[in-house]
Design a protein around this motif. Structure first.
Motif, PDB file in Angstrom:
ATOM      1  N   PRO A   1       0.805  -1.232   0.000  1.00 25.70           N
ATOM      2  CA  PRO A   1       0.000   0.000   0.000  1.00 25.70           C
ATOM      3  C   PRO A   1       0.832   1.274   0.000  1.00 25.70           C
ATOM      4  N   THR A   2       1.991   1.239   0.681  1.00 26.60           N
ATOM      5  CA  THR A   2       2.836   2.434   0.715  1.00 26.60           C
ATOM      6  C   THR A   2       3.421   2.728  -0.654  1.00 26.60           C
ATOM      7  N   LEU A   3       3.911   1.686  -1.333  1.00 32.96           N
ATOM      8  CA  LEU A   3       4.474   1.878  -2.671  1.00 32.96           C
ATOM      9  C   LEU A   3       3.400   2.300  -3.665  1.00 32.96           C
ATOM     10  N   SER A   4       2.327   1.541  -3.708  1.00 34.25           N
ATOM     11  CA  SER A   4       1.261   1.833  -4.656  1.00 34.25           C
ATOM     12  C   SER A   4       0.587   3.170  -4.339  1.00 34.25           C
ATOM     13  N   GLY A   5       0.267   3.375  -3.064  1.00 29.75           N
ATOM     14  CA  GLY A   5      -0.389   4.614  -2.667  1.00 29.75           C
ATOM     15  C   GLY A   5       0.492   5.834  -2.865  1.00 29.75           C
ATOM     16  N   GLY A   6       1.799   5.680  -2.597  1.00 29.20           N
ATOM     17  CA  GLY A   6       2.715   6.795  -2.790  1.00 29.20           C
ATOM     18  C   GLY A   6       2.806   7.212  -4.243  1.00 29.20           C
ATOM     19  N   LEU A   7       2.869   6.221  -5.149  1.00 31.85           N
ATOM     20  CA  LEU A   7       2.910   6.533  -6.580  1.00 31.85           C
ATOM     21  C   LEU A   7       1.616   7.214  -7.030  1.00 31.85           C
ATOM     22  N   ILE A   8       0.490   6.708  -6.558  1.00 31.01           N
ATOM     23  CA  ILE A   8      -0.794   7.293  -6.951  1.00 31.01           C
ATOM     24  C   ILE A   8      -0.924   8.713  -6.406  1.00 31.01           C
ATOM     25  N   ALA A   9      -0.561   8.915  -5.119  1.00 29.48           N
ATOM     26  CA  ALA A   9      -0.654  10.252  -4.515  1.00 29.48           C
ATOM     27  C   ALA A   9       0.273  11.236  -5.225  1.00 29.48           C
ATOM     28  N   SER A  10       1.496  10.787  -5.543  1.00 25.18           N
ATOM     29  CA  SER A  10       2.419  11.649  -6.267  1.00 25.18           C
ATOM     30  C   SER A  10       1.877  11.970  -7.660  1.00 25.18           C
ATOM     31  N   GLY A  11       1.260  10.971  -8.284  1.00 23.25           N
ATOM     32  CA  GLY A  11       0.667  11.199  -9.599  1.00 23.25           C
ATOM     33  C   GLY A  11      -0.445  12.232  -9.558  1.00 23.25           C
ATOM     34  N   VAL A  12      -1.281  12.155  -8.535  1.00 23.57           N
ATOM     35  CA  VAL A  12      -2.370  13.130  -8.393  1.00 23.57           C
ATOM     36  C   VAL A  12      -1.806  14.530  -8.173  1.00 23.57           C
ATOM     37  N   ALA A  13      -0.773  14.644  -7.314  1.00 20.00           N
ATOM     38  CA  ALA A  13      -0.158  15.944  -7.056  1.00 20.00           C
ATOM     39  C   ALA A  13       0.464  16.517  -8.326  1.00 20.00           C
ATOM     40  N   CYS A  14       1.132  15.662  -9.114  1.00 21.26           N
ATOM     41  CA  CYS A  14       1.718  16.123 -10.377  1.00 21.26           C
ATOM     42  C   CYS A  14       0.631  16.544 -11.363  1.00 21.26           C
ATOM     43  N   LEU A  15      -0.466  15.805 -11.373  1.00 25.25           N
ATOM     44  CA  LEU A  15      -1.562  16.131 -12.288  1.00 25.25           C
ATOM     45  C   LEU A  15      -2.144  17.504 -11.959  1.00 25.25           C
ATOM     46  N   ILE A  16      -2.336  17.775 -10.667  1.00 24.12           N
ATOM     47  CA  ILE A  16      -2.848  19.091 -10.257  1.00 24.12           C
ATOM     48  C   ILE A  16      -1.845  20.179 -10.612  1.00 24.12           C
ATOM     49  N   THR A  17      -0.541  19.893 -10.379  1.00 29.54           N
ATOM     50  CA  THR A  17       0.489  20.876 -10.713  1.00 29.54           C
ATOM     51  C   THR A  17       0.474  21.210 -12.196  1.00 29.54           C
ATOM     52  N   GLY A  18       0.243  20.219 -13.037  1.00 29.84           N
ATOM     53  CA  GLY A  18       0.237  20.452 -14.476  1.00 29.84           C
ATOM     54  C   GLY A  18      -1.019  21.111 -14.993  1.00 29.84           C
ATOM     55  N   LEU A  19      -2.141  20.978 -14.265  1.00 29.28           N
ATOM     56  CA  LEU A  19      -3.412  21.496 -14.763  1.00 29.28           C
ATOM     57  C   LEU A  19      -3.769  22.875 -14.231  1.00 29.28           C
ATOM     58  N   VAL A  20      -3.289  23.233 -13.036  1.00 27.91           N
ATOM     59  CA  VAL A  20      -3.657  24.534 -12.463  1.00 27.91           C
ATOM     60  C   VAL A  20      -2.941  25.648 -13.217  1.00 27.91           C
ATOM     61  N   PRO A  21      -3.499  26.848 -13.225  1.00 29.45           N
ATOM     62  CA  PRO A  21      -2.836  27.971 -13.901  1.00 29.45           C
ATOM     63  C   PRO A  21      -1.544  28.379 -13.200  1.00 29.45           C
ATOM     64  N   GLU A  22      -0.673  29.059 -13.932  1.00 28.73           N
ATOM     65  CA  GLU A  22       0.620  29.457 -13.385  1.00 28.73           C
ATOM     66  C   GLU A  22       0.482  30.516 -12.303  1.00 28.73           C
ATOM     67  N   ASP A  23      -0.579  31.295 -12.357  1.00 29.10           N
ATOM     68  CA  ASP A  23      -0.781  32.365 -11.380  1.00 29.10           C
ATOM     69  C   ASP A  23      -2.014  32.049 -10.536  1.00 29.10           C
ATOM     70  N   PRO A  24      -1.912  32.005  -9.206  1.00 33.00           N
ATOM     71  CA  PRO A  24      -0.717  32.298  -8.409  1.00 33.00           C
ATOM     72  C   PRO A  24       0.243  31.100  -8.378  1.00 33.00           C
ATOM     73  N   PRO A  25       1.542  31.376  -8.321  1.00 38.57           N
ATOM     74  CA  PRO A  25       2.527  30.278  -8.361  1.00 38.57           C
ATOM     75  C   PRO A  25       2.531  29.425  -7.100  1.00 38.57           C
ATOM     76  N   ALA A  26       1.973  29.927  -6.003  1.00 37.90           N
ATOM     77  CA  ALA A  26       2.006  29.189  -4.733  1.00 37.90           C
ATOM     78  C   ALA A  26       1.318  27.832  -4.857  1.00 37.90           C
ATOM     79  N   ILE A  27       0.276  27.754  -5.699  1.00 36.73           N
ATOM     80  CA  ILE A  27      -0.452  26.485  -5.847  1.00 36.73           C
ATOM     81  C   ILE A  27       0.447  25.441  -6.498  1.00 36.73           C
ATOM     82  N   ARG A  28       1.129  25.820  -7.573  1.00 36.97           N
ATOM     83  CA  ARG A  28       2.027  24.885  -8.243  1.00 36.97           C
ATOM     84  C   ARG A  28       3.180  24.476  -7.340  1.00 36.97           C
ATOM     85  N   ILE A  29       3.711  25.451  -6.610  1.00 39.58           N
ATOM     86  CA  ILE A  29       4.827  25.156  -5.710  1.00 39.58           C
ATOM     87  C   ILE A  29       4.401  24.155  -4.651  1.00 39.58           C
TER      88      ILE A  29
END
Length: 601
Positions: free
Chosen positions: A446-474
């Motif tokens: 669960p840690t390996l699988s869940g960690g990959l999925i959680a990281s994937g979700v975080a990356c997906l949000i980082t790629g989809l949100v607008p650049e401004d404000p930058p705090a969200i992407r950061i």
């Protein structure tokens, strides 16, 4: 008829429970000798002997991170511009340490749209003295531009790097990336070869030879007379640096009992990261690349002394059937831990001594054929372990690609180079600390699988949100780094759990080799993002992490299980997969259904 067909199906998941119980009872009655997990129950899973081994190996775990990340500083690219003959010739004798920006640059060098001097071109005019360079109406013609012959570098951040040493700029800029790539390729080769060597000659000897090579090669980098020599040494450093960490990691994890394996693995990862963070502090005060290289390299020669301090892996000695040596170390561990080991657990029977690689329980040579034991080739003959290999290959690629890819985004956090680096390192510490508890409470899978999925979700949000404000992407990029760091630590321990002792180092090394493929792809994907769309890398990392995270659910859970010593024991772990657990549950419910059917008939 259906019941008969079901009972005749043979698989790892459907072993006869009563037969296994009888076999286990028989083993207990006989007191199987040299079962290291049974021995640890008497000696202690983390007694003074094991703790001493573990802590001593924390010392060399401090250095691989420094070696891997050193290129961040020794290969840094400072601002540069053309050397202007006549103007810089006079200015260079002044007392100012950094004369990159001077009042006469507007007259001698064209400026780019971002209000910075052109790095590769200058005006085609011959200047005779500094006063002529500073004239308000200098005779410059914007159409008369020539390429640079020599360069001046901004020394406000770094006094020197290999870029300033070998002029890796303009048409030679690609060489700076090449020096980084050859290191990663060296890690790929080292992960594929040195783990197998450690399985053959032992953790102790392999580590000692490797650390001498690593210290020599990293020290030699500081004396590279040219770029080609630097690249060759850098490649060899990659080979030995990954071998250094893989060998000590397996060596340390094998010393402790199953209760503490994951904790020890995560602590080694923490020490690795601490080494990376300390490198940033050292580099802050030592801005010359040669001096920095020597400071992190020369102390590694002292690690050779561990050959006389840290004992050989008992588990490896048993796997290689060197029982007399293992027996002496077991007795030494029992004495240091103030415990007693039953004689039948460390007794070498005649039948067993005939297969001890040529020695009996007294250490004397015995006649007969010599058993070489299992190796990585035996693992490849197992379809169950091959499937496990395939999934772990993808898990390593996703983990390494995500780890390095997200780290590249740290430059967006602030304008401070050193602060960017330290923040990227600091986020890993809570990931490793929390990972210790997550793996113990939730399990490895669960840690390996869940960690990959959680990281994937975080990356997906980082790629989809607008650049401004930058705090969200950061914020979400750092969350992605946190989760993928936890995955990076888990994948080492998990891989070590899934394969037998006789091929453990080779298995971890081989999986790590495929991980380096992800490391090579990460900067390529990041570069594509800069040219096409900044969101592209995060979308790619998200897709890879999410898909591989789901695939990892097919792996067996290894939490609170004993490390497999043989291929057969590793195959038996398949009963801990989700599909096998569901089948076992169905079998438990089956008798009730059978009774109901017979009554209705």
């Amino acid at each position: 008829m259906g019941m008969a067909e079901h009972s005749s199906t043979s698989s790892i998941c459907d072993e006869d429970d009563s037969t296994k119980s009888q076999q286990n009872d028989l083993k207990t009655q006989q007191g199987e000798s040299f079962n290291y997990d049974d021995i640890l129950e008497h000696v202690g899973q983390l007694g003074q002997y094991q703790l001493r081994t573990f802590l001593w190996l924390c010392v060399p775990a401090f250095f691989p991170g420094m070696v891997v990340m050193s290129y961040t500083f020794t290969g840094a690219v400072p601002d540069n511009r053309c050397f202007v003959e006549g103007c810089d010739a006079d200015y260079s004798v002044s007392s100012e340490s950094n004369h990159f920006f001077t009042p006469w640059l507007n007259n001698t060098i064209p400026w780019k749209e971002d209000n910075t001097p052109d790095q590769c071109n200058r005006y085609n005019y011959t200047w005779t003295n500094l006063e002529e360079c500073q004239q308000p109406n200098a005779p410059t013609d914007p159409t008369m531009i020539v390429g640079c012959d020599h360069w001046i570098y901004d020394t406000s951040l770094f006094q020197s790097t290999i870029v300033t040493e070998f002029d890796l700029t303009c048409e030679n800029e690609w060489k700076e990336t090449l020096a980084s790539s050859v290191y990663m390729f060296g890690m790929l080769i080292g992960a594929a070869t040195l783990g197998n060597i450690a399985d053959r000659i032992g953790r102790k000897l392999a580590f000692s030879v490797n650390v001498v090579l690593l210290a020599t090669l990293t020290t030699g980098l500081a004396f590279s007379p040219n770029f080609i020599t630097f690249c060759v040494l850098r490649f060899l450093c990659g080979v030995t640096a990954i071998g250094h960490f893989l060998i000590l990691f397996v060596w340390g994890v094998e010393a402790v009992g199953k209760k503490y394996r994951v904790m020890c693995g995560f602590i080694y990862q923490c020490v690795f990261t601490v080494g990376c963070a300390v490198l940033g502090l050292v580099a802050f005060y030592i801005r010359d690349w040669k001096n920095l290289q020597l400071v992190i390299s020369v102390p590694m020669f002292d690690l050779v002394s561990l050959y006389w301090v840290v004992p050989e892996s008992i588990r490896w000695l048993i796997a290689k059937k060197r029982y007399s040596e293992a027996r002496l170390l077991i007795l030494q561990a029992a004495k240091m831990n103030k415990k007693n080991v039953p004689d039948h657990l460390i007794f070498v029977e005649k039948e067993k001594s005939d297969d001890t690689g040529g020695r009996d329980h007294e250490g004397e040579p015995v006649s007969g054929s010599v058993s070489k034991g299992e190796s990585i080739q035996d693992v490849f003959h197992s379809k169950v372990l091959l499937k496990r290999f395939a999934i772990m290959f993808l898990a390593w690629i996703a983990a390494v690609m995500g780890y390095y890819g997200i780290t590249f985004a740290a430059t967006n956090l602030s304008d401070d180079f050193f602060l960017n680096y330290e923040l990227a390192m600091a986020v890993e510490i809570p990931a490793y600390i929390s990972g210790i508890f997550l793996v113990d409470k939730l399990g490895r899978r669960p840690t390996l699988s869940g960690g990959l999925i959680a990281s994937g979700v975080a990356c997906l949000i980082t790629g989809l949100v607008p650049e401004d404000p930058p705090a969200i992407r950061i914020t979400f990029s750092m969350l992605g780094k946190l989760f993928i760091s936890c995955v990076m630590a888990t994948v080492y321990s998990y891989t070590s759990d899934l394969f037998p002792t006789s091929a453990r180092s080779a298995a971890v090394g081989l999986c790590s080799t495929f991980g380096r493929v992800g490391g090579i792809l990460a900067p390529i994907i990041a570069t594509a993002g800069r040219k096409i769309d900044p969101a592209l890398p995060f979308i790619v990392f998200a897709g890879v992490n999410l898909s591989v995270g789901l695939l990892c659910l097919l792996l067996p859970e290894t939490n609170k299980t004993t490390l497999p010593d043989t291929v057969e024991e590793a195959e038996e772990m398949e009963k801990y997969t989700l599909s096998c657990l569901r089948r076992s549950k169905n079998r438990m419910e089956e008798p009730k259904g059978t009774i109901d059917d017979s009554v209705s008939m």
